[in-house]
Structures are given as structure tokens and as C-alpha cells.
Design a protein around this motif. Structure first.
Motif, mmCIF file in Angstrom:
data_model
loop_
_atom_site.group_PDB
_atom_site.id
_atom_site.type_symbol
_atom_site.label_atom_id
_atom_site.label_comp_id
_atom_site.label_asym_id
_atom_site.label_seq_id
_atom_site.Cartn_x
_atom_site.Cartn_y
_atom_site.Cartn_z
ATOM 1 N N ASP A 451 23.679 -17.434 24.293
ATOM 2 C CA ASP A 451 24.197 -16.201 23.714
ATOM 3 C C ASP A 451 24.501 -15.242 24.851
ATOM 4 N N SER A 472 25.096 -20.004 20.229
ATOM 5 C CA SER A 472 25.605 -21.367 20.195
ATOM 6 C C SER A 472 24.471 -22.294 20.609
ATOM 7 N N TYR A 474 23.070 -26.487 21.377
ATOM 8 C CA TYR A 474 23.462 -27.859 21.740
ATOM 9 C C TYR A 474 22.190 -28.655 21.995
ATOM 10 N N SER A 506 26.376 -26.199 17.473
ATOM 11 C CA SER A 506 26.899 -25.167 16.578
ATOM 12 C C SER A 506 27.477 -24.035 17.409
ATOM 13 N N GLY A 507 28.453 -23.331 16.858
ATOM 14 C CA GLY A 507 29.060 -22.212 17.566
ATOM 15 C C GLY A 507 30.308 -21.724 16.858
ATOM 16 N N LYS A 522 32.795 -20.468 12.138
ATOM 17 C CA LYS A 522 31.532 -21.053 12.568
ATOM 18 C C LYS A 522 31.562 -22.564 12.325
ATOM 19 N N PHE A 563 31.720 -25.318 23.907
ATOM 20 C CA PHE A 563 31.559 -23.857 23.933
ATOM 21 C C PHE A 563 32.683 -23.142 24.668
ATOM 22 N N PRO A 571 36.682 -22.533 23.319
ATOM 23 C CA PRO A 571 35.868 -23.517 22.601
ATOM 24 C C PRO A 571 36.705 -24.503 21.793
#
Length: 795
Positions: A451, A472, A474, A506-507, A522, A563, A571
Motif C-alpha cells: 500500500d 494489494s 500477493y 488482489s488489487g 478491484k 501491480f 497494473p
């Protein structure tokens, strides 16, 4: 740049380290005739002696070069006696088997090869760069690796620019980096081949294709394992290098081990600074006509500076641990940004910074008389990255500033701070089932949470929420198991390997070019995959062997690919894993101990290749691109002649082409070469080595190295426009010259001189002696002719 160069020079050269001795040592293992580790055997080399541990291992340090008598004895076993020859600064590794009383003495065996030579001859092929042999040269790791067969290191500038290695056509994130077997993604840009000095490493192992299970990664095209220098006895190594473009490199490596080898401690510190203010051919707008003209302009905002430090303390050879090592490493770097990905615009204030502190713990222990081994590593850190681009105006290539009302030179203004909390765990377990069979298990767990903040960055639609502040995540797990088996009196070695990969991430998708960033942007993605590999080696004679490998494997999308990097890489959470079928076959033979010849060929078929693709300027994005299929071969020759001279030459040709394209508009791309990838390059070099040149006990080494790289292309071009001739090596492509990276010739020359005391070394090198134009990446120009001088002190 905030670091004070001369303060650091003063600090390093005033470090006092007592009781330093010579570097070389002899270590190895003692076994019974059945291959079982033998404890408490007495090993005597010259006037020094020691006893083997429970796993049969022994080590004797500070053995000078020359011929030495060795004697090994143990109760109930016949005494072994022989002589060994040790070369300067070589850590010789021995394996000795003792026969029980009553057995025939001629069956006793001893083998001795350096670890570097053993890695070169292992079943899974590795190109080994022995950094010890050249540690006093005023050269760089990237230059050394570029001399290796099938390997190209590409950088977008001078010292400190981010490196990208290409191995048999695989490149970018398909190649993984390790430090002594541990993945080093968590170190960011602070520990890589672009800035590491030679002195901190023992060797570099470059694996092509199949990886040993001990390197736990989803590498598709190979890996680079940076093996740290051995820390035995007491050592001190300090150096200072000065070069063109205001280049300064300085460092110290120091360690001490107790006489009983029960504990050790040490440190390594190094500092790099370079203005990188060389001249490059760039497009400049004429102020009167606005026409684009190409001129040689000096880089004025291209500097790099970094500091790295590491300290460790270790407990060794205890009943509960063979080694327990606690290390703390840290670095800080600053990198000025002269231009975007292409050398189209000049920047005068944009820059990036990165820093971290990394504590780590490593535990090693052998059980069951050495049959079972455990190697556990753990580390946690917070990698901090900053990007600064807040200038209200623009610079031109003359260094002149024009103010305006728009913030940011790159059209992407930023004052970002990104924090990435990282955890890595690695477990390696080996079990020796019998003298010819071994089972290995390896597990690597990586967790990253990112972040940050950026007052000039995008906001979530309808809110004042900084998109960068949204976390985000991983997480990746790599499982591996291998079965090693020897047959035919150990002439045939087989390694069967299986791997399982799993990840989730996620991100936010499309951060920098979505019109509005909403909750719908998202993403949560995941995947799991299996891979399998087989490697074989057959030793025809003690001087010749053949080896081959076959694998079907996957590579997961990496963090930066998903990312972005908060600079120009945006991203893409829609990436899918690459998958590839790879095969290789090679032969190596040594003739009369002076000539070594190695020939290799490879085949690959990769689907969903992940490449960095330019999109809306100045942005780029990692995307699944074309399928790639092809083959190649390389030849490596090393010849020692006339006592004082050694010559080497190698060449690599690779034919990697696109296939399986069904889009009607892109059908012409089928069978075209993979873009931005060299397809032929070669190296040649010669080195002389003389003792007692100007005085007794001095030494002079001189060397010349030449590299040639055939033209290649920024973009995909139709096959019919490629140059002709044998293997496409004559003429040039019939395309716009701006898309062609031309033939390149690099000539380096230098020498090292060891003073009679043996402790002080002087090295000098001229790089790009012919002052040719050299290019990498997207036609970004590298430095012209440069001069470098290095002073080293070794104890």
C-alpha cells in the motif's frame, strides 16, 4: 544525492580487522567404503589437523597454494595417505572413502574438485562465472556475465540501471534471482548484478531451462544464483575503484571464524556512485524549424547512488545445529531518471528512491549420521519505494528549463510512497536413501502486502480515497520434490523432478488509464499448476560427458507484472501464467587438461509469453503476447596454451519465432522473430599470466575481451524483410533504421598487478575501447569509452 562519498571512503578504509589470514582452504567429507559419513576421523594436511564431524565433514583453513601431504585415519579403518595440489585462493573440496581393516588398499578413493568445477559438471547445466579469479579486475558483474555462453545482460544506461538477463531467448521475469539458493525478490533493486561488487561473491551460477529443486521458483527460462564468498578463518578484503563519468565504487568484506570453528561473524559494506553523464545520440527539436535532428547530447540527470551493508553472526558445528546464522542487511539507493522508456524526452528532476532493512535467520542441521539434512530460511522486511515527479515545467536535451502550469515531466505527476511488507520462508529437506539414491524436498512461501500514498495520484471515483492506499496482496507457494539416482558405477546420473505452484493476488486494475476508477476495478485472481522435469548425464570418460533435460512447466505472473511499478508500468490483473515445453542436449570434453569444448542445443515452445508492451504513452503494461517456438545452439571453447596464456571463445545462435496467431490482421506475424531479442552474439578473449615480472613474487595478468551482437529489432517485422545469408548473419533488414538495433562491437582491455607483498592489487580497464555506439532495451544508448582504476587490499 545525499550520501557523502568521501566520508564513506574514510569510514571503509579505517575499519580495523585483526588476525586476517590467507583466503584459501580445504574442506570435504570422509566416508566409509559403503558411502556412510564417518565421524571423528583425523584429517592432517601439512602441519594442520582436524576431526570430521557427525556428518563426515571437515574443514582446514588458510592452506597456501602448492603441494601438500594429506593423511586421514580412523579407528578400525586403514590410514589413507596421498598428496594434493592446491591453486592460489582455491577452496578445494575433497571426498575420501576409508576402507575397513582387512580390505584391499587399492580400493581407497579420493576425488578433489573445486565447488565451481563440480557445479559446471553437474547434471543440470549451469554456466558458472568464477568471480574469485577476477575479483581484483576493475570490471563489473554484468560485463563478466555478458562473456558467458547464451547469456546477455541488458541495461538501459550506465552503472546502476536496472538489469535484465536473457538466457537462450527467455528474459525478464522468466529468469529468477537467488542468493545462495534463496529467492531475493524481497531485496528489490538493492542486491542485483548491476551494483554488486565482485568481492562479495564466490561465483555466479546461471541455469538454463531446468532448475534444481533446491532453487524453489517458477522460473521458465532459467535462474541466476549468486553464491556469496566463503567466510572461513579470518579475512579482510577492501577495494576502491574510480572511473569515467564520476564513477566511484568502494567496499570492504571482513569475517572471522574461531579456531575451533564453533562461531563466526562478519560484515560486508559497499557503496556505488556514478553521474552516468556520458553522451548519447538523441532526437533534438530545432528551435527555429521544429524539425527533429539527431545530436550527441550529454546526459545531465542520469546519476545513481546506493549503499549496502550486511552483518552476520553464526554458531557452527554444535550438537544441535551445523549452522545457525542471524543476518541483518540493509540498503538505500537513489536513481535519477533522464528519460522515459524510449529516449524521446529529457527529464531533469524526476527520480526514484528505495530502501529496506532485512533481518533473516538460517538454520542447517544433519541427522541420522548425515543421511537427513534440513535447511531452513526465514526473513521479513518492509521495502520502501518512492517516486518523485513534481516539477512545474520541462527540461530539454540542452538542460534548459521552461516553466509551465502543468505538474510532472512525465505527464504522470507523483510524490508517491509505497510500502511493501514481505515475508519469505524456505524449507529444504534432503534424505540420502543409499549411496546412489537421494530424495529432496523444497518449499518456498512468499507473502507480500503493498500500500502507499500519493497526493498527485488517482482517486477512487466519487471519493477522496487515494487508490494507492488500497492494499494489494500477493501470495505464492512453490513445492518441489526430486529423486536423484546413480547407475552404472555412477557414470549415469538421473534427476526426476516434480513441482507444484499456487498463487493468489488482489488489487486495482487499469489504475492509470481508466476514466473513472471504481469498485468494479478491484480484482482477485488465483491459480495453481503442476510441472515436471527430467535431467540426465552420462559420463563417457573421466574427461567427457553428455547431458540432456526435458521439462514441462509454468511461470506465474509476478508482483510487478500484476501491480505495475507506480512509474510507467501499469497494473494488469488479467495476466495468465506462461507455460512452456523445454528441451536441451549438450556435450563437454576436456583434451589433455588444457582444452575444454562444450556444445549445446535447445528447443522451446512457450504459450502466453508475458512481455512488457508500450500502450498509451508514456505507459507500458505486461501482457500475454504471442506464442513462441524455436531452437538454438551454442559453442564454448576454453584453451590454455604456452604456459602463460588462456584463450576463450563462444557463440550463441537462437531462432525464436511467433506462431499460432489467428487474428486476420496479424497473420503476417506468424514465423516472425521474437521482437527486441538478439538472435546471434559471440565473445572472444585472451588472458596472459606472468609471475616475477618486475620483482620476485609479483604477478601480472593482462586481458582483452571482444563481444559482437548481431542486429535485432524493436518491433515485430515480416520474415521476408529479414537479412539473408547463412543463419541470417549477412546484410541488414529492409526496415526503417529506427526499428533496427544495429550490429554492435564491444572491446574491453585491462590488467591486474599483484605487488610482491601479495596483499595489494592494482587493476585497470578500458571499456568500449573503440568508442562504439552500444544499445540495449528500446534502443537506449549505453556509455561510450570509459577508463577505470581499482586498488584492492586482501589479507
Amino acid at each position: 544525492m545525499k550520501y557523502r562519498l568521501y566520508s564513506i571512503i574514510f569510514l571503509v578504509f579505517n575499519i580495523v580487522f585483526a588476525q586476517a589470514q590467507s583466503v584459501g582452504g580445504i574442506h570435504g567429507s570422509i566416508y566409509t567404503e559403503k558411502g556412510q559419513p564417518l565421524a571423528d576421523a583425523t584429517v592432517r594436511i601439512g602441519s594442520q589437523s582436524t576431526s570430521s564431524l557427525s556428518n563426515g565433514a571437515f574443514s582446514i583453513n588458510n592452506i597456501p597454494a602448492g603441494k601438500h601431504a594429506i593423511q586421514v585415519s580412523a579407528i578400525g579403518y586403514q590410514t589413507f595417505q596421498d598428496s594434493i595440489l592446491k591453486t592460489a585462493q582455491d577452496d578445494l573440496k575433497l571426498e575420501i572413502r576409508l576402507l575397513a581393516n582387512g580390505q584391499r588398499i587399492q580400493e581407497v578413493s579420493v576425488t578433489g574438485k573445486s565447488e565451481t568445477q563440480q557445479v559446471r559438471e553437474q547434471t543440470i547445466r549451469a554456466v558458472v562465472v568464477d568471480t574469485r579469479a577476477v575479483s581484483t579486475q576493475a570490471t563489473t558483474l554484468t560485463d563478466l556475465m555478458n562473456r558467458s555462453t547464451g547469456v546477455r545482460i541488458r541495461q538501459n544506461g550506465g552503472l546502476g540501471s536496472r538489469p535484465e538477463i536473457s538466457i537462450n531467448g527467455f528474459q525478464g521475469k522468466a529468469i529468477k534471482y537467488f542468493k545462495d539458493g534463496i529467492p531475493i525478490d524481497y531485496m528489490g533493486d538493492g542486491y542485483n548484478i548491476a551494483s554488486l561488487p565482485l568481492e562479495v561473491l564466490e561465483r555466479i551460477e546461471v541455469y538454463k531451462g531446468v532448475l534444481p529443486v533446491s532453487l524453489g521458483a517458477d522460473a521458465l527460462g532459467g535462474a541466476v544464483n549468486l553464491v556469496p564468498a566463503k567466510r572461513r578463518g579470518a579475512q579482510l578484503n577492501a577495494f576502491y575503484e574510480i572511473g569515467s563519468f564520476n564513477t566511484h565504487r568502494i567496499g570492504v568484506v571482513a569475517s572471522r571464524e574461531s579456531n575451533d570453528q564453533k562461531w563466526a561473524y562478519g560484515t560486508e559494506l559497499f557503496f556505488n556512485h556514478a553521474d552516468n553523464d556520458y553522451k548519447a545520440l538523441v532526437g533534438v527539436r530545432d528551435p527555429n524549424t521544429a524539425n527533429l535532428e539527431y545530436k550527441r547530447m550529454r546526459m545531465f540527470h542520469n546519476g545513481f547512488e546506493n549503499f549496502y551493508g550486511e552483518a552476520f553472526v553464526a554458531l557452527q558445528n554444535r550438537s544441535w545445529a551445523d549452522e545457525l546464522r542471524l543476518s541483518v542487511a540493509g540498503f538505500a539507493l537513489e536513481r535519477e531518471q533522464q528519460h522515459p522508456a524510449l529516449m524521446t524526452d529529457a527529464y531533469g528532476a524526476a527520480m526514484g528512491k528505495q530502501q529496506t532493512v532485512v533481518p533473516s535467520l538460517r538454520y542447517k542441521k544433519s541427522f541420522l549420521d548425515g543421511k537427513l539434512s534440513v535447511d531452513q530460511f526465514a526473513s521479513y522486511n518492509n521495502l520502501k519505494t518512492r517516486r518523485i515527479d513534481t516539477l512545474m515545467g520541462r527540461y530539454d536535451w540542452y538542460g534548459e528549463f521552461t516553466p509551465n502550469s502543468t505538474r510532472g515531466e512525465s505527464r504522470l505527476p507523483s510524490l508517491s510512497r509505497v510500502n511493501e511488507n514481505q515475508l519469505i520462508l524456505r524449507t529444504n529437506i534432503g534424505y540420502q536413501i543409499n549411496p546412489t539414491t537421494k530424495l529432496d524436498f523444497n518449499y518456498v512461501f512468499t507473502d507480500a502486502q503493498r500500500d502507499g500514498e500519493d497526493p498527485y495520484g488517482p482517486r477512487l471515483d466519487g471519493t477522496d480515497i487515494d487508490v494507492l492506499s488500497l492494499q494489494s496482496t500477493y501470495q505464492k507457494q512453490v513445492f518441489g520434490v526430486s529423486l536423484d539416482k546413480y547407475w552404472l558405477e555412477e557414470k549415469l546420473h538421473n534427476q526426476l523432478m516434480g513441482k507444484y505452484y499456487r498463487y493468489n493476488a488482489s488489487g486495482i486494475q487499469n489504475t492509470w488509464f481508466s476514466t473513472n476508477i471504481t469498485e468494479a476495478d478491484k480484482r482477485n485472481v488465483s491459480g495453481n499448476y503442476w510441472g515436471i522435469a527430467e535431467a540426465l548425464r552420462y559420463r563417457i570418460t573421466p574427461q567427457a560427458f553428455v547431458r540432456g533435460s526435458l521439462e514441462y512447466t509454468y511461470r506465474l505472473p509476478e508482483r510487478e507484472e500484476l501491480f505495475g511499478n507506480n512509474i510507467f508500468v501499469v497494473p494488469n490483473f488479467e495476466l495468465e501464467a506462461e507455460k512452456s515445453l523445454n528441451a536441451s542436449l549438450g556435450y563437454q570434453q576436456t583434451f589433455a587438461g588444457s582444452l575444454t569444448v562444450e556444445a549445446n542445443t535447445f528447443y522451446r515452445n512457450t504459450k502466453g509469453l508475458i512481455l512488457l508492451v508500450p500502450i498509451q504513452a508514456p505507459n507500458a503494461q505486461y501482457q500475454n503476447q504471442e506464442n513462441v517456438r524455436g531452437f538454438g545452439f551454442d559453442l564454448d571453447i576454453n584453451y590454455r596454451f604456452a604456459k602463460h596464456y588462456r584463450a576463450m571463445a563462444n557463440a550463441t545462435w537462437q531462432n525464436l519465432r511467433l506462431h499460432g496467431i489467428t487474428n486476420a490482421q496479424d497473420l503476417w506475424k506468424n514465423d516472425a522473430r521474437l521482437r527486441n531479442t538478439p538472435y546471434f552474439f559471440a565473445n572472444a578473449g585472451i588472458q596472459s599470466d606472468y609471475n616475477n615480472v618486475f620483482s620476485t613474487n609479483d604477478n601480472l595478468k593482462a586481458f582483452v575481451n571482444y563481444n559482437f551482437m548481431r542486429e535485432f529489432y524493436l518491433e515485430t517485422i515480416p520474415k521476408e524483410l529479414e537479412p539473408g545469408g547463412f543463419l541470417g548473419l549477412s546484410g541488414q533488414a529492409n526496415i526503417n533504421s529506427n526499428l533496427r538495433i544495429p550490429n554492435q562491437h564491444l572491446l574491453n582491455a585491462g590488467f591486474t598487478y599483484k605487488l610482491p607483498t601479495g596483499h595489494i592489487h592494482l587493476g585497470a580497464e578500458v571499456r568500449n575501447l573503440l568508442d562504439k555506439d552500444l544499445y540495449d532495451y528500446y534502443r537506449v544508448q549505453r556509455p561510450g569509452r570509459s577508463f577505470h582504476l581499482k586498488l584492492s587490499y586482501q589479507l
